[in-house]
Design a protein around this motif. Structure first.
Motif, short mmCIF file in Angstrom:
data_model
loop_
_atom_site.label_atom_id
_atom_site.label_comp_id
_atom_site.label_asym_id
_atom_site.label_seq_id
_atom_site.Cartn_x
_atom_site.Cartn_y
_atom_site.Cartn_z
N LEU A 267 0.83 -1.20 0.00
CA LEU A 267 0.00 0.00 0.00
C LEU A 267 0.86 1.26 0.00
CD1 LEU A 267 -3.02 0.75 0.10
CD2 LEU A 267 -2.81 0.88 2.59
N GLY A 268 1.88 1.29 0.86
CA GLY A 268 2.76 2.44 0.93
C GLY A 268 3.49 2.68 -0.38
N SER A 269 3.87 1.60 -1.06
CA SER A 269 4.59 1.72 -2.32
C SER A 269 3.69 2.33 -3.41
CB SER A 269 5.09 0.35 -2.77
OG SER A 269 5.99 -0.18 -1.82
N ILE A 270 2.45 1.87 -3.45
CA ILE A 270 1.49 2.43 -4.43
C ILE A 270 1.27 3.91 -4.17
CG2 ILE A 270 -0.93 2.40 -5.15
CD1 ILE A 270 -0.91 -0.62 -4.77
N LEU A 271 1.06 4.26 -2.90
CA LEU A 271 0.80 5.66 -2.56
C LEU A 271 2.02 6.54 -2.82
CD1 LEU A 271 -1.30 5.14 0.69
CD2 LEU A 271 -2.10 5.99 -1.52
N PHE A 272 3.22 5.97 -2.64
CA PHE A 272 4.43 6.76 -2.95
C PHE A 272 4.52 7.04 -4.45
CE2 PHE A 272 8.75 6.84 -4.57
CZ PHE A 272 9.17 8.03 -3.99
N LEU A 273 4.32 5.99 -5.26
CA LEU A 273 4.41 6.19 -6.72
C LEU A 273 3.32 7.15 -7.22
CD1 LEU A 273 5.21 2.56 -7.93
CD2 LEU A 273 6.78 4.49 -7.74
#
Length: 231
Positions: free
Chosen positions: A63-69
């Motif tokens: 989830l954090g990776s998606i939101l960062f991108l």
């Protein structure tokens, strides 16, 4: 953000400590030995919650990776990094306690059956995730590459979950949807208590690691500004 995290940490720390003591008391002094497996079955109360927490941690990475991108905000990368470190630790506990249980029950420390193999793959993917972060040329590249691997790596989690049904390996199904005998009430209560305790422990550790990551980024920003002023 710092203030709410500190207040939540102040509540979680004593609550988690008390629950851990209660869990240890119930696991070693209240629940009876399982009829077939004997005393080694008590590993179940640490093994399964660790597996659940590792899946939860890798979901936070996903989830954090998606939101960062999507947003390019450093906070989400710091959150994903913190969760990845905890996920690797808890997945390591799973891979350690599993063979300890398997040796007396299966007669072998390890077998390349589906769930064990896919769990090992998951651990290796996120170890690679952590190693990758140290090889990037700058902070932006580190966050971008880690986010991609963090998303791709999570695809292994549903494969692990359904592996027992898909490939019918030796690993037992923890929760049956119908038929067969479930856990005795005293075992089920202890097990659910352990699940809650491990979840709260993960949240507590995640908050602490997140605060550390935010302070590290703040310090790096101050150093960059200092270098610009000196240059």
């Amino acid at each position: 953000m710092e203030g709410p995290l500190r207040r939540l940490e102040a509540v979680l720390f004593p609550a988690t400590t008390i629950l851990m003591v209660v869990c240890l008391y119930r696991v070693f002094l209240v629940v009876p030995n399982e009829v077939t497996m004997g005393v080694v079955q008590r590993i179940f109360y640490f093994h399964v919650p660790s597996a659940w927490v590792s899946f939860l941690a890798f979901f936070v990475v996903f989830l954090g990776s998606i939101l960062f991108l999507w947003t390019r905000k450093a906070f989400w990368d710091v959150l994903a990094h913190a969760a990845a470190e905890l996920g690797v630790v808890f997945c390591g506990i799973v891979l350690l306690t599993g063979p300890i249980w398997a040796r007396p029950v299966w007669g072998t420390w390890w077998t390349w059956e589906a769930r064990l193999t896919t769990t090992l793959v998951l651990e290796l993917v996120y170890v690679a995730y952590l190693l990758l972060r140290g090889q990037a040329q700058n902070r932006a590249q580190e966050a971008r590459l880690a986010a991609v691997l963090g998303i791709v790596g999570f695809l292994d989690v549903p494969i692990i979950y359904f592996s027992v049904k898909l490939w019918r390996g030796h690993h037992p199904i923890v929760f049956k949807t119908g038929g067969g005998q479930g856990l005795a009430p005293v075992m089920l209560v202890t097990f659910m208590l352990c699940m809650l305790t491990f979840t709260l422990l993960f949240v507590l550790l995640l908050i602490q690691r997140l605060r550390l990551g935010m302070l590290r980024d703040e310090l790096a920003g101050l150093r960059e500004r200092e270098q610009l002023l000196e240059g």
